[in-house]
Design a protein around this motif. Structure first.
Motif, short mmCIF file in Angstrom:
data_model
loop_
_atom_site.label_atom_id
_atom_site.label_comp_id
_atom_site.label_asym_id
_atom_site.label_seq_id
_atom_site.Cartn_x
_atom_site.Cartn_y
_atom_site.Cartn_z
N GLY A 5 0.80 -1.21 0.00
CA GLY A 5 0.00 0.00 0.00
C GLY A 5 0.84 1.26 0.00
O GLY A 5 2.07 1.20 -0.01
N LYS A 6 0.14 2.39 0.01
CA LYS A 6 0.82 3.69 0.03
C LYS A 6 -0.06 4.70 0.75
O LYS A 6 -1.24 4.85 0.43
CB LYS A 6 1.08 4.17 -1.40
CG LYS A 6 1.88 5.48 -1.45
CD LYS A 6 3.34 5.21 -1.13
CE LYS A 6 4.12 6.50 -0.94
NZ LYS A 6 3.82 7.16 0.36
N THR A 7 0.52 5.35 1.74
CA THR A 7 -0.19 6.41 2.46
C THR A 7 0.01 7.74 1.75
O THR A 7 0.93 7.91 0.95
CB THR A 7 0.33 6.54 3.90
OG1 THR A 7 1.73 6.82 3.86
CG2 THR A 7 0.09 5.25 4.69
N GLY A 8 -0.87 8.68 2.07
CA GLY A 8 -0.74 10.02 1.52
C GLY A 8 -1.31 11.04 2.48
O GLY A 8 -2.38 10.81 3.07
N THR A 9 -0.59 12.13 2.67
CA THR A 9 -1.08 13.25 3.48
C THR A 9 -1.09 14.47 2.57
O THR A 9 -0.04 14.91 2.09
CB THR A 9 -0.18 13.50 4.69
OG1 THR A 9 -0.08 12.28 5.45
CG2 THR A 9 -0.74 14.61 5.56
N VAL A 10 -2.29 15.00 2.31
CA VAL A 10 -2.45 16.01 1.27
C VAL A 10 -2.68 17.38 1.88
O VAL A 10 -3.66 17.58 2.62
CB VAL A 10 -3.64 15.65 0.34
CG1 VAL A 10 -3.68 16.61 -0.85
CG2 VAL A 10 -3.53 14.21 -0.14
N GLU A 11 -1.79 18.31 1.57
CA GLU A 11 -1.94 19.67 2.09
C GLU A 11 -3.10 20.37 1.39
O GLU A 11 -3.18 20.39 0.16
CB GLU A 11 -0.64 20.46 1.86
CG GLU A 11 0.54 19.92 2.65
CD GLU A 11 1.80 20.72 2.40
OE1 GLU A 11 1.73 21.72 1.65
OE2 GLU A 11 2.86 20.36 2.95
#
Length: 604
Positions: A537-543
């Motif tokens: 998987g891949k996490t993402g934190t979006v500004e």
């Protein structure tokens, strides 16, 4: 000779007469009987007609006035909507509706009836009159005034029956969603056919129920069935006297979806009251297993009159009708999967290439920061595992925006999947624009910063959760772009045939191993607790300028033989590992429990 002839003739006639007196009497009697029979046959209808008109005239006129011959449509039971295992998403139940027969009263009388009726059925008098006006006061067909009336209303109408001549209560089949708001954006709702729909479908009776959204609309020809009709005689009170003819309705057929009811329940419960969406698909076929979006709505409210409070919520700022699973979002680090593929497929990097990372890099006089300290010189696997920004800044700059956009489209982002097949209202594609498209769309030049931010899924990049699920399934299944679909009958058919992307196996392998490393040692470690098989998987934190960061996660499982791909977004959820990843884990846990997986409760 003449006299002889005359004489002989006379003698001959006299002889015959004198010799057969009995025959003459017989013929006379027959003639009299015949005349008597004819006279009787003619006289009897005349006497009956006189009796009906003169003697019984008043009675028969009253009976003709009181009795009516009515054509009555008989609703067909709408077909069930089932999940992939035959569990019920939507069914039908018995309900009561109130109808008016326009021609049974004058315009003035209907005004009075509407005034009396309005507080009972909680429908404005003006609305009642408008419905009758639309049908016409000479219409021989009934007009539905109110549907799904409750017991209290039914009793109140019975108490007013003498004052409400021309009204009729019918037992009908009404749509029922036993799980209420579950999968509402997908299932949709039903309602009366509009005037345009009635004109387009001459076989539809007045009051025909049709799908207005989602699967109810997509599969309406299968679900709706064929309405029947009855010809009945009723008295002045609307009470049925006898059937004069019946044509039975044909029930609608069931429709089986690819959705898993239990996974859908888990997804919506895990999402809770947070704005966002969850999508899970079969990586081999594209069959949708889960599609959740919040806020949502209860389709059951459309089986009756929607209250002002309910309508205000549906039109509110949170937009409950909006299916967030098919709306474009900036997706942050989850897009690094695309950038990695673009870098290697461009020929400017190999699966074994390494890039030096640091706490920041300066490009075109602008400093772009790492989200933490640098990781030294690393390859694609570690860059994905640790989500190095400076690694992907450089890969994106070297490959270029056209290569990133090309890879994105191959993998399902930006218009390459057929949304019409899903039948979802207001579904959108994402966008990964190149310089020429930016100029056309916004009238602006392309800057170096556009390429840098594009490489990490920010700036002009928008992807829908559905597209992200397709994207990660392309990595998981060996390079095929699947076509998402909802109807089980479409699985493994030409219209849902998976498309080979041509991405090299070596490229896919290093990306897949990098995503597995994310779970084993990177930002997705919490999914490696033994409650589900090892996954990638891949996490993402979006500004989000001026707002809390969005939380993203995409993944597939099991790691060795992938079956399911998932994408999650939580608006304002912060770190992807904190909000989105746990939701994905809950949904995957439900999937694998149904497959018989036994948790080990320890990291792999």
């Amino acid at each position: 000779m003449a006299s002889d002839f005359s004489f002989n003739s006379k003698v001959r006639l006299n002889k015959n007469t004198s010799d057969n007196p009995g025959g003459q009497r017989s013929r006379s009697l027959q003639a009299m009987i015949f005349m008597l029979v004819v006279t009787t046959l003619v006289a009897m209808p005349m006497f009956r007609l006189a009796e009906l008109q003169l003697v019984q005239g008043a009675y028969n006129r009253q009976r003709a006035e009181n009795n009516r011959i009515r054509p009555v449509s008989v609703a067909a039971t709408r077909g069930q909507i089932l999940d992939r295992n035959g569990k019920i998403f939507a069914a039908s139940r018995v309900s009561r509706s109130l109808y008016a027969w326009p021609k049974e009263r004058s315009t003035k009388e209907w005004q009075e009836v509407a005034t009396t009726l309005s507080p009972i059925v909680k429908v404005p008098a003006a609305e009642i009159i408008k419905k009758i006006d639309t049908a016409g006061y000479k219409s021989a067909l009934p007009v539905r005034i109110s549907k799904d009336i409750d017991v209290g209303t039914f009793v109140a109408l019975g108490e007013q029956s003498n004052a409400l001549r021309g009204l009729e209560i019918r037992v009908e089949s009404s749509r029922d969603n036993p799980n209420q708001q579950l999968a509402a954006h997908l299932l949709g709702y039903v309602g009366e056919a509009t005037l345009d729909e009635l004109k387009a479908n001459p076989a539809y009776p007045m009051g025909m129920i049709v799908g207005q959204m989602g699967v109810e609309k997509l599969a309406n020809p299968t679900l709706e069935g064929v309405w029947g009709n009855r010809l009945i005689e009723v008295n002045a009170k609307g009470e049925e006297i006898q059937d004069l003819g019946v044509k039975d309705p044909i029930p609608g057929k069931p429709v089986q979806l690819t959705l898993d009811l239990d996974m859908q329940k888990t997804a919506e419960k895990a999402l809770g009251n947070r704005l966002g969406a969850v999508v899970a698909i079969d990586v081999k076929t594209g069959a949708l297993l889960t599609m959740a979006s919040w806020p949502t709505f209860d389709p059951n409210i459309f089986t009756r009159k929607v209250t002002p409070k309910e309508w205000d919520r549906l039109q509110g700022p949170e937009k409950p009708f909006l299916n967030r699973a098919v709306q474009g979002y900036p997706v942050g680090s989850t897009f690094k999967i695309v950038t990695a593929v673009a870098g290697m497929e461009s020929g400017k990097f190999s699966p074994d290439s390494t890039v030096a990372t640091s706490s920041s890099i300066t490009i075109g006089g602008i400093t772009f920061n790492e989200h933490s300290g640098g990781y030294g010189t690393i390859g694609f696997r570690d860059a994905l595992a640790y989500s190095s920004n400076t690694f992907f800044y450089q890969v994106g700059m070297t490959a270029g925006p056209e290569e990133m956009a090309k890879a994105a489209k191959k993998m399902g982002i930006g218009g390459t999947i057929n949304l019409k097949l899903l039948g979802l209202d207001a579904a959108n594609h994402g966008q990964v624009p190149i310089p020429a498209e930016k100029q056309k769309m916004y009238g602006e030049d392309w800057y170096v910063g556009d390429t840098v931010t594009m490489a990490i899924g920010q700036g002009l990049v928008l992807c829908t959760p559905l597209e992200l699920a397709v994207m990660v399934s392309t990595v998981a299944n060996g390079g095929y772009r699947v076509q998402p679909h909802l109807l089980a009958s479409q699985t493994n058919t030409p219209i849902t045939k998976k498309v080979p992307t041509g991405i090299k196996p070596a490229t896919l392998n290093v990306v897949r191993q990098g995503l597995i490393d994310v779970v084993q040692k990177g930002t997705g470690k919490r999914l490696n607790d033994g409650t589900i098989p090892l996954s990638g998987g891949k996490t993402g934190t979006v500004e989000m300028p001026g707002h809390p960061d969005n939380s993203m996660y995409v993944g597939f499982a099991p790691a060795d033989k992938p079956e399911v791909a998932i994408a999650v977004i939580v608006e304002g959820g912060g770190f992807g590992s904190v909000s989105a990843a746990p939701i994905a884990q809950e949904v995957l846990r439900t999937y694998f429990q149904k497959q018989g997986f036994k948790p080990t409760n320890k990291p792999f």
